[in-house]
Motif scaffolding. Structure first.
Motif, mmCIF file in Angstrom:
data_model
loop_
_atom_site.group_PDB
_atom_site.id
_atom_site.type_symbol
_atom_site.label_atom_id
_atom_site.label_comp_id
_atom_site.label_asym_id
_atom_site.label_seq_id
_atom_site.Cartn_x
_atom_site.Cartn_y
_atom_site.Cartn_z
ATOM 1 N N PHE A 60 -8.957 20.440 -72.490
ATOM 2 C CA PHE A 60 -10.289 20.145 -73.029
ATOM 3 C C PHE A 60 -10.188 18.913 -73.926
ATOM 4 N N VAL A 61 -10.315 17.764 -73.260
ATOM 5 C CA VAL A 61 -10.242 16.464 -73.915
ATOM 6 C C VAL A 61 -11.523 15.703 -73.604
ATOM 7 N N HIS A 62 -11.668 14.558 -74.240
ATOM 8 C CA HIS A 62 -12.848 13.715 -74.006
ATOM 9 C C HIS A 62 -12.522 12.552 -73.073
ATOM 10 N N ASP A 63 -11.395 12.605 -72.406
ATOM 11 C CA ASP A 63 -10.894 11.535 -71.548
ATOM 12 C C ASP A 63 -11.545 11.608 -70.166
ATOM 13 N N LEU A 64 -12.547 10.757 -69.947
ATOM 14 C CA LEU A 64 -13.279 10.790 -68.679
ATOM 15 C C LEU A 64 -12.437 10.333 -67.495
ATOM 16 N N VAL A 65 -11.497 9.443 -67.717
ATOM 17 C CA VAL A 65 -10.624 9.004 -66.625
ATOM 18 C C VAL A 65 -9.777 10.188 -66.151
ATOM 19 N N TYR A 66 -9.193 10.900 -67.078
ATOM 20 C CA TYR A 66 -8.410 12.098 -66.759
ATOM 21 C C TYR A 66 -9.250 13.120 -65.994
ATOM 22 N N LEU A 67 -10.444 13.400 -66.488
ATOM 23 C CA LEU A 67 -11.313 14.380 -65.828
ATOM 24 C C LEU A 67 -11.718 13.906 -64.432
ATOM 25 N N THR A 68 -12.003 12.621 -64.296
ATOM 26 C CA THR A 68 -12.366 12.069 -62.989
ATOM 27 C C THR A 68 -11.187 12.145 -62.022
ATOM 28 N N GLN A 69 -9.989 11.912 -62.512
ATOM 29 C CA GLN A 69 -8.804 12.043 -61.665
ATOM 30 C C GLN A 69 -8.655 13.470 -61.144
ATOM 31 N N LEU A 70 -8.888 14.444 -62.009
ATOM 32 C CA LEU A 70 -8.796 15.839 -61.584
ATOM 33 C C LEU A 70 -9.860 16.164 -60.534
ATOM 34 N N CYS A 71 -11.057 15.655 -60.737
ATOM 35 C CA CYS A 71 -12.136 15.877 -59.761
ATOM 36 C C CYS A 71 -11.800 15.187 -58.440
ATOM 37 N N THR A 72 -11.228 13.990 -58.513
ATOM 38 C CA THR A 72 -10.862 13.240 -57.314
ATOM 39 C C THR A 72 -9.791 13.969 -56.512
ATOM 40 N N ALA A 73 -8.900 14.660 -57.203
ATOM 41 C CA ALA A 73 -7.861 15.425 -56.505
ATOM 42 C C ALA A 73 -8.478 16.529 -55.649
ATOM 43 N N ARG A 74 -9.652 17.020 -56.048
ATOM 44 C CA ARG A 74 -10.342 18.073 -55.296
ATOM 45 C C ARG A 74 -11.323 17.489 -54.284
ATOM 46 N N GLU A 75 -11.896 16.335 -54.633
ATOM 47 C CA GLU A 75 -12.918 15.703 -53.791
ATOM 48 C C GLU A 75 -12.773 14.191 -53.916
ATOM 49 N N PRO A 76 -12.252 13.520 -52.885
ATOM 50 C CA PRO A 76 -11.988 12.086 -52.958
ATOM 51 C C PRO A 76 -13.203 11.221 -53.323
ATOM 52 N N ALA A 77 -14.402 11.676 -53.063
ATOM 53 C CA ALA A 77 -15.595 10.885 -53.384
ATOM 54 C C ALA A 77 -15.708 10.584 -54.879
ATOM 55 N N PHE A 78 -15.052 11.374 -55.712
ATOM 56 C CA PHE A 78 -15.112 11.142 -57.157
ATOM 57 C C PHE A 78 -14.418 9.840 -57.561
ATOM 58 N N GLU A 79 -13.587 9.295 -56.689
ATOM 59 C CA GLU A 79 -12.920 8.025 -56.977
ATOM 60 C C GLU A 79 -13.941 6.937 -57.298
ATOM 61 N N GLU A 80 -15.122 7.013 -56.675
ATOM 62 C CA GLU A 80 -16.149 5.996 -56.925
ATOM 63 C C GLU A 80 -16.675 6.033 -58.356
ATOM 64 N N LEU A 81 -16.352 7.079 -59.110
ATOM 65 C CA LEU A 81 -16.804 7.196 -60.497
ATOM 66 C C LEU A 81 -15.796 6.650 -61.505
ATOM 67 N N MET A 82 -14.657 6.173 -61.019
ATOM 68 C CA MET A 82 -13.604 5.762 -61.948
ATOM 69 C C MET A 82 -14.059 4.634 -62.875
ATOM 70 N N SER A 83 -14.767 3.665 -62.360
ATOM 71 C CA SER A 83 -15.264 2.575 -63.206
ATOM 72 C C SER A 83 -16.233 3.112 -64.260
ATOM 73 N N ALA A 84 -17.121 4.004 -63.853
ATOM 74 C CA ALA A 84 -18.059 4.619 -64.804
ATOM 75 C C ALA A 84 -17.294 5.389 -65.873
ATOM 76 N N ALA A 85 -16.252 6.104 -65.460
ATOM 77 C CA ALA A 85 -15.446 6.873 -66.411
ATOM 78 C C ALA A 85 -14.769 5.963 -67.429
ATOM 79 N N GLU A 86 -14.282 4.828 -66.962
ATOM 80 C CA GLU A 86 -13.624 3.878 -67.862
ATOM 81 C C GLU A 86 -14.611 3.307 -68.874
ATOM 82 N N ILE A 87 -15.783 2.933 -68.412
ATOM 83 C CA ILE A 87 -16.789 2.346 -69.312
ATOM 84 C C ILE A 87 -17.325 3.391 -70.276
ATOM 85 N N LEU A 88 -17.781 4.513 -69.748
ATOM 86 C CA LEU A 88 -18.350 5.555 -70.605
ATOM 87 C C LEU A 88 -17.311 6.159 -71.543
#
Length: 130
Positions: A60-88
């Protein structure tokens, strides 16, 4: 929280953050830094809700890149959110506290943060319905 759909509670809280982000740019004295913070919070809660819905273990962290990576491991489409995760992700702490040498986000950055949070929300909702 609902036993059957625990992610819904997370998504409802995320939607409240998105609403606060929008209101922060409303009439009166706009607060772009708070809009950015709540946009970050919206994205964070949507990502965590997705992970919880899939019984994924995560810190339970506030790291959006980490959370997006975990989501991407389950669903590759989440990779498209990596830039958003970095900015936000930058808005999770930088706008909450006075930090020497950091620039406060302006209205344009706040609008972009809201757009990115909406992008995260839309993908999570779309992938949660499958």
């Amino acid at each position: 929280m609902s036993d059957r759909w625990p992610e819904r509670d997370w998504f409802e809280k995320a939607d409240q953050d998105l609403e606060l982000a929008r209101r922060a740019l409303g009439p009166g004295k706009p607060l772009p830094e708070m809009a950015c913070y709540h946009a970050q919070q919206c994205a964070e809660k949507y990502l965590k809700g997705y992970l919880i819905a899939h019984s994924a273990r995560f810190r339970f962290v506030h790291d959006l890149v980490y959370l997006t990576q975990l989501c991407t491991a389950r669903e590759p489409a989440f990779e498209e959110l990596m830039s958003a995760a970095e900015i936000l992700g930058e808005y999770g702490t930088t706008v909450r506290y006075p930090m020497e040498g950091s620039e406060e986000p302006d209205m344009e950055a706040a609008r972009e943060a809201i757009r990115l949070a909406e992008q995260v929300a839309a993908l999570v909702v779309r992938k949660s319905r499958k």
